[in-house]
Design a protein around this motif. Structure first.
Motif, short mmCIF file in Angstrom:
data_model
loop_
_atom_site.label_atom_id
_atom_site.label_comp_id
_atom_site.label_asym_id
_atom_site.label_seq_id
_atom_site.Cartn_x
_atom_site.Cartn_y
_atom_site.Cartn_z
N GLY A 168 -41.00 30.20 -31.78
CA GLY A 168 -41.23 30.54 -33.40
C GLY A 168 -42.64 30.26 -33.91
N GLY A 169 -42.98 31.05 -34.96
CA GLY A 169 -44.56 30.93 -35.35
C GLY A 169 -44.71 29.80 -36.34
N GLY A 170 -43.63 29.15 -36.98
CA GLY A 170 -43.59 28.08 -37.77
C GLY A 170 -44.34 28.59 -39.09
N THR A 171 -44.19 29.88 -39.38
CA THR A 171 -44.70 30.13 -40.89
C THR A 171 -43.54 31.06 -41.50
OG1 THR A 171 -46.89 30.59 -40.02
CG2 THR A 171 -46.11 31.78 -42.25
N GLU A 172 -42.31 30.28 -42.30
CA GLU A 172 -41.34 30.98 -42.90
C GLU A 172 -41.88 31.35 -44.20
OE1 GLU A 172 -38.03 28.93 -43.18
OE2 GLU A 172 -38.12 27.89 -41.13
N LEU A 173 -41.76 32.76 -44.41
CA LEU A 173 -42.03 33.60 -45.79
C LEU A 173 -40.77 34.37 -46.25
CD1 LEU A 173 -45.51 34.95 -44.86
CD2 LEU A 173 -45.18 33.07 -46.37
N THR A 174 -40.52 34.35 -47.53
CA THR A 174 -39.59 35.28 -48.01
C THR A 174 -40.17 36.80 -47.95
OG1 THR A 174 -40.48 35.32 -50.45
CG2 THR A 174 -38.87 33.51 -50.11
N ASN A 207 -34.89 37.21 -48.78
CA ASN A 207 -34.78 36.92 -47.32
C ASN A 207 -35.69 36.35 -46.76
OD1 ASN A 207 -33.18 39.49 -48.35
ND2 ASN A 207 -31.92 38.67 -46.75
N VAL A 208 -35.76 35.37 -46.05
CA VAL A 208 -36.66 34.68 -45.40
C VAL A 208 -36.73 34.73 -43.67
CG1 VAL A 208 -37.43 32.16 -44.74
CG2 VAL A 208 -36.56 32.69 -46.93
N ARG A 209 -37.92 35.01 -43.19
CA ARG A 209 -38.27 35.17 -41.74
C ARG A 209 -39.28 34.31 -41.26
NH1 ARG A 209 -34.11 37.03 -42.63
NH2 ARG A 209 -33.11 39.20 -42.36
N ASP A 210 -39.12 33.62 -40.26
CA ASP A 210 -40.50 33.01 -39.63
C ASP A 210 -41.35 34.22 -38.66
OD1 ASP A 210 -41.92 31.03 -38.42
OD2 ASP A 210 -40.25 30.80 -36.66
N TRP A 211 -42.64 33.85 -38.91
CA TRP A 211 -43.80 35.00 -38.36
C TRP A 211 -44.50 34.49 -37.39
CZ3 TRP A 211 -43.10 39.95 -39.34
CH2 TRP A 211 -42.21 40.29 -40.39
N LEU A 212 -44.43 35.16 -36.11
CA LEU A 212 -45.16 34.73 -35.03
C LEU A 212 -46.16 36.02 -34.27
CD1 LEU A 212 -45.31 33.08 -32.33
CD2 LEU A 212 -43.38 34.54 -31.48
N HIS A 213 -47.35 35.70 -34.23
CA HIS A 213 -48.37 36.58 -33.85
C HIS A 213 -47.79 37.20 -32.46
CE1 HIS A 213 -51.99 38.62 -32.44
NE2 HIS A 213 -52.32 38.87 -33.79
N VAL A 214 -48.04 38.35 -32.04
CA VAL A 214 -47.42 39.00 -30.64
C VAL A 214 -48.03 38.22 -29.50
CG1 VAL A 214 -49.08 41.04 -30.76
CG2 VAL A 214 -46.89 40.76 -29.40
N GLU A 215 -49.22 37.88 -29.70
CA GLU A 215 -50.17 37.08 -28.65
C GLU A 215 -49.88 35.88 -28.30
OE1 GLU A 215 -54.24 37.53 -29.44
OE2 GLU A 215 -54.38 39.73 -29.30
N ASP A 216 -49.34 35.16 -29.47
CA ASP A 216 -48.66 33.79 -29.03
C ASP A 216 -47.19 33.94 -28.44
OD1 ASP A 216 -50.76 32.08 -30.29
OD2 ASP A 216 -50.22 32.72 -32.45
N HIS A 217 -46.71 35.11 -28.78
CA HIS A 217 -45.30 35.32 -28.19
C HIS A 217 -45.57 35.42 -26.51
CE1 HIS A 217 -41.46 37.84 -27.59
NE2 HIS A 217 -41.42 36.86 -27.05
N ASN A 236 -39.62 36.96 -35.89
CA ASN A 236 -40.38 38.11 -35.99
C ASN A 236 -41.78 38.15 -35.72
OD1 ASN A 236 -38.07 38.39 -37.37
ND2 ASN A 236 -39.00 39.75 -38.99
N ASN A 237 -42.17 39.00 -34.77
CA ASN A 237 -43.57 39.34 -34.40
C ASN A 237 -44.45 40.29 -35.28
OD1 ASN A 237 -43.87 39.30 -30.71
ND2 ASN A 237 -42.49 37.77 -32.31
N TYR A 238 -45.71 40.06 -35.12
CA TYR A 238 -46.58 41.01 -36.03
C TYR A 238 -47.70 40.95 -34.97
CZ TYR A 238 -49.28 37.08 -37.50
OH TYR A 238 -50.16 36.04 -37.56
N GLY A 239 -48.54 42.22 -35.34
CA GLY A 239 -49.96 42.23 -34.65
C GLY A 239 -50.08 43.69 -34.46
N PRO A 240 -51.26 44.00 -33.87
CA PRO A 240 -51.70 45.46 -33.45
C PRO A 240 -50.59 46.02 -32.45
CG PRO A 240 -53.49 43.89 -32.85
CD PRO A 240 -52.16 42.90 -33.11
N TYR A 241 -50.69 47.51 -32.76
CA TYR A 241 -49.82 48.37 -31.73
C TYR A 241 -48.24 48.35 -32.22
CZ TYR A 241 -53.99 48.93 -28.82
OH TYR A 241 -55.43 49.09 -28.28
N GLN A 242 -47.80 47.64 -33.24
CA GLN A 242 -46.49 47.58 -33.84
C GLN A 242 -46.12 49.05 -34.25
OE1 GLN A 242 -45.36 44.48 -36.05
NE2 GLN A 242 -43.20 44.37 -35.20
#
Length: 329
Positions: free
Chosen positions: A242-248, A212-222, A179-185
């Motif tokens: 993958g970002g390596g940060t799993e969160l519910t 539910n658990v997702r792994d979070w990745l910053h869009v620039e790292d992607h 899962n990606n996150y960051g500006p312009y989403q």
């Protein structure tokens, strides 16, 4: 390098274009052509920071338009394929557009790349093609077991792309990201949806019990991973990112509440999504080992910067809220 970027006005595609044309110049890009149909989630304003760059050309059109794709493809060294219908809830409501765009559109692009001798076809996919798992992490050789029409259409496009490598020798490389996150989403996705609602005094909908658990990745790292795959990846290979940060989802909500100065009384628990995958987790060891890639953003810093961006750029997302409401019904 001359690059054709499909979906380059979307969230991840526009980040790739902005970085490709940025000061770091990761591709030594001499030309970048963006092909985007500007559906509700595509936005020319996402490219505003590089709009004046002479290397950038924008083409408004659909990846299913074979004549247009055939006209644009010649002369490019690589195709980076982001364009896709991508919202799970909308795929559950109606799958036809997902199959047509994600499967048929990909095949149209592959045919053009093969016909015109394009050097590399980078197909950008998702960890959702693997399905759901309770523990451990998926490696690239894990069977594909998609559970939604969206993820099934992406799995199908992965297989078609890889088949063009095996059958025709086309240099196809596939990435599957978390899962990606960051500006312009576009604010139908959970991070911008929750952030923009909290910043405007609204409440936020949390599916089920939020487990539910997702792994979070910053869009620039992607995008940095995609540059690495273009430069150093191997034809016919799949790379997990993958970002390596799993969160519910509950933990993510808590962090967003804190970042926006809100409390749990702003959270509304809603009926769970049909076929909601419990957990995603990709093993990125291959990308780290072969390509030397690793995320630079910590989740804490990346999320803080993301929320700050939405707080400071209301003029970008406020007009989009009507589009979100329109596609939600």
């Amino acid at each position: 390098m001359k690059v054709l970027v499909t979906g380059g006005a979307g969230f991840i595609g526009s980040c790739f274009v902005r970085m490709a044309l940025g000061a770091d110049d990761p591709l030594s890009a001499t030309a970048v052509t963006v092909l985007d149909s500007l559906t509700y989630a595509g936005n020319r304003e996402n490219l505003a920071p590089v709009e004046g760059d002479g290397r950038l050309t924008f083409a408004h059109g659909d990846i299913r338009d074979a004549a247009l794709v055939d006209a644009l493809t010649p002369g490019h060294d690589a195709v980076v394929h982001f364009a896709a219908e991508s919202h799970v809830d909308r795929s559950i409501a109606g799958a036809a557009a997902f199959v047509s765009t994600n499967v048929g559109g990909t095949q149209t692009l592959l045919d053009a790349a093969l016909r015109h001798g394009t050097g590399t076809f980078l197909h950008v996919s998702t960890d959702e093609v693997y399905g759901s798992l309770a523990e451990g992490s998926w490696t690239e050789d894990h069977p594909l077991l998609p559970n939604s029409p969206y993820s099934a259409s992406k799995a199908s496009s992965d297989l078609i792309a890889l088949a063009y490598h095996r059958t025709h020798g086309l240099d196809v490389r596939v990435t599957r990201c978390s899962n990606n996150y960051g500006p312009y989403q576009f604010p139908e996705k959970v991070v911008p949806l929750f952030t923009t609602r909290l910043l405007t005094g609204g409440d936020v909908p949390l599916y089920g019990d939020g487990s539910n658990v997702r792994d979070w990745l910053h869009v620039e790292d992607h995008c940095r991973a995609l540059f690495a795959v273009l430069r150093d990846g191997r034809p016919g290979e799949v790379y997990n990112v993958g970002g390596g940060t799993e969160l519910t989802n509950r933990q993510l909500t808590e962090r967003l509440l804190d970042a926006c100065g809100a409390r749990w009384d702003r959270v509304r628990f809603v009926a769970d999504r049909k076929g909601h995958d419990l957990r995603y987790s990709v093993d990125s060891a291959k990308a780290r080992g072969e390509l030397g890639w690793r995320p630079l953003h910590t989740f804490e810093t990346g999320l803080a910067h993301t929320v700050a961006w939405y707080r400071e750029n209301r003029a970008w997302w406020e007009p989009l809220r009507e589009r979100v409401a329109a596609v939600a019904h």
